[in-house]
Design a protein around this motif. Structure first.
Motif, mmCIF file in Angstrom:
data_model
loop_
_atom_site.group_PDB
_atom_site.id
_atom_site.type_symbol
_atom_site.label_atom_id
_atom_site.label_comp_id
_atom_site.label_asym_id
_atom_site.label_seq_id
_atom_site.Cartn_x
_atom_site.Cartn_y
_atom_site.Cartn_z
ATOM 1 N N SER A 155 0.871 -1.190 0.000
ATOM 2 C CA SER A 155 0.000 0.000 0.000
ATOM 3 C C SER A 155 0.902 1.232 0.000
ATOM 4 C CB SER A 155 -0.926 0.000 1.226
ATOM 5 O OG SER A 155 -1.890 -1.016 1.149
ATOM 6 N N PRO A 156 1.551 1.518 -1.111
ATOM 7 C CA PRO A 156 2.627 2.513 -1.131
ATOM 8 C C PRO A 156 2.219 3.884 -0.606
ATOM 9 C CG PRO A 156 2.600 1.276 -3.174
ATOM 10 C CD PRO A 156 1.363 0.892 -2.438
ATOM 11 N N LEU A 157 1.122 4.439 -1.100
ATOM 12 C CA LEU A 157 0.786 5.814 -0.729
ATOM 13 C C LEU A 157 0.243 5.917 0.687
ATOM 14 C CD1 LEU A 157 -0.699 7.368 -3.988
ATOM 15 C CD2 LEU A 157 1.604 7.560 -3.049
ATOM 16 N N MET A 158 -0.626 4.999 1.080
ATOM 17 C CA MET A 158 -1.177 5.090 2.430
ATOM 18 C C MET A 158 -0.079 4.964 3.482
ATOM 19 S SD MET A 158 -4.214 3.012 4.379
ATOM 20 C CE MET A 158 -5.460 4.245 4.001
ATOM 21 N N LEU A 159 0.790 3.969 3.327
ATOM 22 C CA LEU A 159 1.834 3.760 4.326
ATOM 23 C C LEU A 159 2.884 4.867 4.278
ATOM 24 C CD1 LEU A 159 2.129 -0.119 4.083
ATOM 25 C CD2 LEU A 159 0.892 1.255 5.758
ATOM 26 N N LEU A 160 3.070 5.479 3.119
ATOM 27 C CA LEU A 160 3.934 6.657 3.038
ATOM 28 C C LEU A 160 3.332 7.818 3.812
ATOM 29 C CD1 LEU A 160 6.182 8.477 1.938
ATOM 30 C CD2 LEU A 160 4.830 8.708 -0.171
ATOM 31 N N CYS A 161 2.044 8.052 3.622
ATOM 32 C CA CYS A 161 1.414 9.220 4.232
ATOM 33 C C CYS A 161 1.292 9.088 5.745
ATOM 34 C CB CYS A 161 0.072 9.494 3.588
ATOM 35 S SG CYS A 161 0.264 10.043 1.858
ATOM 36 N N TRP A 162 1.259 7.859 6.255
ATOM 37 C CA TRP A 162 1.309 7.678 7.705
ATOM 38 C C TRP A 162 2.598 8.258 8.280
ATOM 39 C CZ3 TRP A 162 -0.648 2.082 9.150
ATOM 40 C CH2 TRP A 162 -1.968 1.930 8.709
ATOM 41 N N LYS A 163 3.639 8.330 7.463
ATOM 42 C CA LYS A 163 4.915 8.900 7.889
ATOM 43 C C LYS A 163 4.996 10.390 7.543
ATOM 44 C CE LYS A 163 6.986 4.403 6.913
ATOM 45 N NZ LYS A 163 5.667 3.765 7.097
ATOM 46 N N LEU A 164 4.592 10.697 6.311
ATOM 47 C CA LEU A 164 4.730 12.069 5.819
ATOM 48 C C LEU A 164 3.946 13.077 6.644
ATOM 49 C CD1 LEU A 164 4.503 12.023 1.922
ATOM 50 C CD2 LEU A 164 6.420 12.780 3.318
ATOM 51 N N ALA A 165 2.690 12.773 6.927
ATOM 52 C CA ALA A 165 1.819 13.769 7.558
ATOM 53 C C ALA A 165 2.344 14.220 8.916
ATOM 54 C CB ALA A 165 0.396 13.232 7.656
ATOM 55 N N PRO A 166 2.668 13.318 9.856
ATOM 56 C CA PRO A 166 3.199 13.793 11.137
ATOM 57 C C PRO A 166 4.594 14.398 11.018
ATOM 58 C CG PRO A 166 3.212 11.393 11.064
ATOM 59 C CD PRO A 166 2.446 11.863 9.864
ATOM 60 N N ALA A 167 5.424 13.863 10.111
ATOM 61 C CA ALA A 167 6.777 14.403 9.964
ATOM 62 C C ALA A 167 6.743 15.845 9.469
ATOM 63 C CB ALA A 167 7.588 13.538 9.004
ATOM 64 N N LEU A 168 5.905 16.120 8.474
ATOM 65 C CA LEU A 168 5.798 17.480 7.948
ATOM 66 C C LEU A 168 5.127 18.408 8.953
ATOM 67 C CD1 LEU A 168 4.804 16.615 4.278
ATOM 68 C CD2 LEU A 168 7.004 17.527 5.058
ATOM 69 N N ALA A 169 4.125 17.906 9.664
ATOM 70 C CA ALA A 169 3.488 18.727 10.694
ATOM 71 C C ALA A 169 4.480 19.126 11.765
ATOM 72 C CB ALA A 169 2.315 17.972 11.317
ATOM 73 N N ALA A 170 5.422 18.234 12.071
ATOM 74 C CA ALA A 170 6.444 18.522 13.074
ATOM 75 C C ALA A 170 7.488 19.508 12.576
ATOM 76 C CB ALA A 170 7.121 17.222 13.509
ATOM 77 N N GLY A 171 7.608 19.667 11.245
ATOM 78 C CA GLY A 171 8.593 20.579 10.681
ATOM 79 C C GLY A 171 9.807 19.903 10.085
ATOM 80 N N CYS A 172 9.784 18.575 9.975
ATOM 81 C CA CYS A 172 10.891 17.847 9.364
ATOM 82 C C CYS A 172 10.863 17.993 7.845
ATOM 83 C CB CYS A 172 10.811 16.360 9.734
ATOM 84 S SG CYS A 172 10.986 16.010 11.494
ATOM 85 N N THR A 173 11.947 17.590 7.213
ATOM 86 C CA THR A 173 11.981 17.445 5.757
ATOM 87 C C THR A 173 12.192 15.967 5.446
ATOM 88 O OG1 THR A 173 14.346 17.965 5.710
ATOM 89 C CG2 THR A 173 12.799 19.779 5.330
ATOM 90 N N ILE A 174 11.917 15.572 4.188
ATOM 91 C CA ILE A 174 11.755 14.148 3.881
ATOM 92 C C ILE A 174 12.545 13.744 2.642
ATOM 93 C CG2 ILE A 174 10.072 12.298 3.511
ATOM 94 C CD1 ILE A 174 9.442 13.809 6.023
ATOM 95 N N VAL A 175 13.095 12.533 2.694
ATOM 96 C CA VAL A 175 13.543 11.821 1.496
ATOM 97 C C VAL A 175 12.766 10.509 1.462
ATOM 98 C CG1 VAL A 175 15.442 10.719 0.277
ATOM 99 C CG2 VAL A 175 15.855 12.821 1.576
ATOM 100 N N ILE A 176 12.033 10.285 0.374
ATOM 101 C CA ILE A 176 11.203 9.091 0.236
ATOM 102 C C ILE A 176 11.931 8.076 -0.629
ATOM 103 C CG2 ILE A 176 8.999 8.167 -0.551
ATOM 104 C CD1 ILE A 176 7.963 11.127 -0.410
#
Length: 494
Positions: A155-176
């Motif tokens: 489930s590529p997008l759902m399981l990605l967004c479980w990580k992305l949403a809180p990480a971005l809300a916290a102010g982190c930056t991401i490499v996927i």
């Protein structure tokens, strides 16, 4: 016919691999290559991390207020809602899961960004009552930094967004780093961030093979955290690499989840719940209820009901609304599933349904395995202990509540469990005693952006979703301010 090409996003730009390499991705339904992705190497991974780090320490992203970060997340949610059908169709072509399932997931994903967008400006520190005279002390909650999100193929997008949403809300930056088997939908999704207004470099993607880019991503000194979903063997390896560099980790790993049916349950509902737990998504889900435990007094009846329902399952084109079971996502995984069926037969489990590739000529090019059910399984058999990750169900009899707990907890995993009973006392007692991060009672396979998700034992570390998920991407700073004049004895601890 030329294959469709997708490109990575690094520092806000679409890029190919630095050495010009590509690799194909195939449609599991017909086995044909349909697109190609950049085959990245260490230099590409280095560039992505550097872009994420640059965006974290300077520029527009750290200058944003938390409220504005939240607004960006909510804008992204609107764009996902707009493009849900396109993204879901890409996922189906890449991983072979049902369009109905993928569309439902993609339409649900925006809720994570709405939820964590709302939490972004509610990250609070506090003033500390201290025992030090004329001292003022307070805490701040600050983002960890660069997060590498490594996602699986189911489930590529759902399981990605479980990580992305809180990480971005916290102010982190991401490499996927998406799975090499299912990268296309992630790259299409990544294009939405610029449209939503995210500064360049906040979200970056790297495609390719784990052995070629993984070490650079995991060991890079500018990476603060690894958020990984996948198998426990790979998770353990990543954990070891991260530990050498003292990095934070969230690991959501495998499962061998028990789905427990008591004699006082609604047996029709329980049988359908058993089907949902294992044959939905062709068994390719970490929370699969791959062990159904049935109380001895109703064992034969429940086995008969489960087999009757599973026998009607329609295999076919995952884009067809009538299809109920799609193909396995990769040829390697299909062969692994078939090998476990051979092991179960050799160990003496009784195959009561399926057990092979389907005979239907229209499915011959696809990577299908029939829905397979083994009865009279002993919990010490490999089929009951090892994660198959396919449409293979083991049915195990038990005698009593104590026996059910013993069998259910007798595994290295602890991701999820199900309990089917009409007794509220039994439901609560079983939920208390099951060693699993999620317990469902009289249902199975329900998740929410509001509910924490993660595992016990070898099923992982940390939690995704729910309020506390944002804590996985934050660290606490304590500030001390001296309100008095002068400095006392500098040679002793204040």
């Amino acid at each position: 016919m030329a294959l469709e090409q997708f490109r990575n996003i690094v520092a806000g730009r679409k890029v190919e691999a630095k050495d010009g390499g590509w690799f194909p991705t195939a449609n599991p339904f017909d086995g044909k290559d349909w697109a190609e992705l950049p085959r990245c190497g260490p230099a590409d991974a280095e560039a992505a991390v550097e872009a994420a780090h640059a965006a974290f320490i300077a520029g527009d992203w750290p200058a944003l207020t938390a409220t504005k970060r939240g607004k960006l997340l909510r804008k992204l949610a609107e764009l996902i809602e707009r493009d849900a059908e396109k993204l879901a169709a890409l996922e189906v072509r890449d991983n072979g899961k049902l369009y109905a399932e993928m569309l439902g997931q993609v339409r649900y994903i925006p809720e994570w960004f709405h939820y964590f967008g709302g939490l972004a400006d509610k990250i609070e520190g506090g003033v500390l009552p201290t025992d030090k005279p004329q001292m003022f002390s307070y805490t701040k909650r600050e983002p960890l930094g660069v997060v590498v999100a490594i996602t699986p193929w189911n489930s590529p997008l759902m399981l990605l967004c479980w990580k992305l949403a809180p990480a971005l809300a916290a102010g982190c930056t991401i490499v996927i780093k998406p799975s090499e088997f299912t990268s296309a939908s992630t790259l299409a999704f990544a294009e939405l961030f610029a449209e939503a207004g995210f500064p360049a470099g906040v979200v970056n993607t790297i495609t390719g093979f784990g052995g070629e880019v993984g070490p650079t991503l995991v060991e890079h000194p500018k990476v603060a955290k690894i958020a990984f979903t996948g198998g426990d063997a790979t998770g353990a390896h990543i954990y070891q690499q991260a530990a050498r560099h003292i990095k934070h980790v969230t690991l959501e790993l495998g499962g061998k989840s028990p789905n427990i049916i008591f004699e006082d349950a609604n047996l029709e509902d329980a049988a359908r719940g058993a089907i949902s737990g294992i044959f939905a998504a062709s068994g390719q889900t970490c929370i699969a209820g791959s062990r159904v435990l049935v109380q001895r007094s109703v064992y034969d009846e429940v086995v008969e009901k489960i087999v009757a329902i599973a026998r009607t399952a329609k295999l076919g084109d995952p884009m067809d609304e009538a299809t109920q079971v799609g193909p396995i996502t990769t040829t390697q995984q299909r062969d692994k599933v078939l090998s476990y069926i051979d092991v179960a037969n050799a160990d003496g489990a009784r195959c009561v349904l399926g057990g092979k590739r389907p005979d239907d000529a229209s499915l011959a090019d696809g990577w299908f395995v029939e829905p397979t059910i083994f009865a009279d399984v002993s919990n010490d058999m490999r089929i009951a202990q090892e994660e198959v990750f396919g449409p293979v169900l083991s049915i195990i009899p038990f005698e009593s509540d104590e026996d059910a707990i013993r069998i259910a907890n007798d595994t290295i995993y602890g991701l999820a469990a199900g309990v089917w009973t009409s007794s509220i006392a039994r439901a609560i007692t079983m939920s208390d005693r099951l060693r699993a991060g999620t317990v469902w009672v009289n249902t199975y396979r329900a998740v929410s952006f509001m509910a924490p998700f993660g595992g016990y034992k070898k099923s992982g570390i940390g939690r995704e979703s729910g309020q506390h998920a944002i804590d996985e991407y934050l660290q606490t700073k304590c500030v001390w301010i001296n309100l008095a004049d002068g400095v006392p004895n500098p040679f002793v601890l204040r």
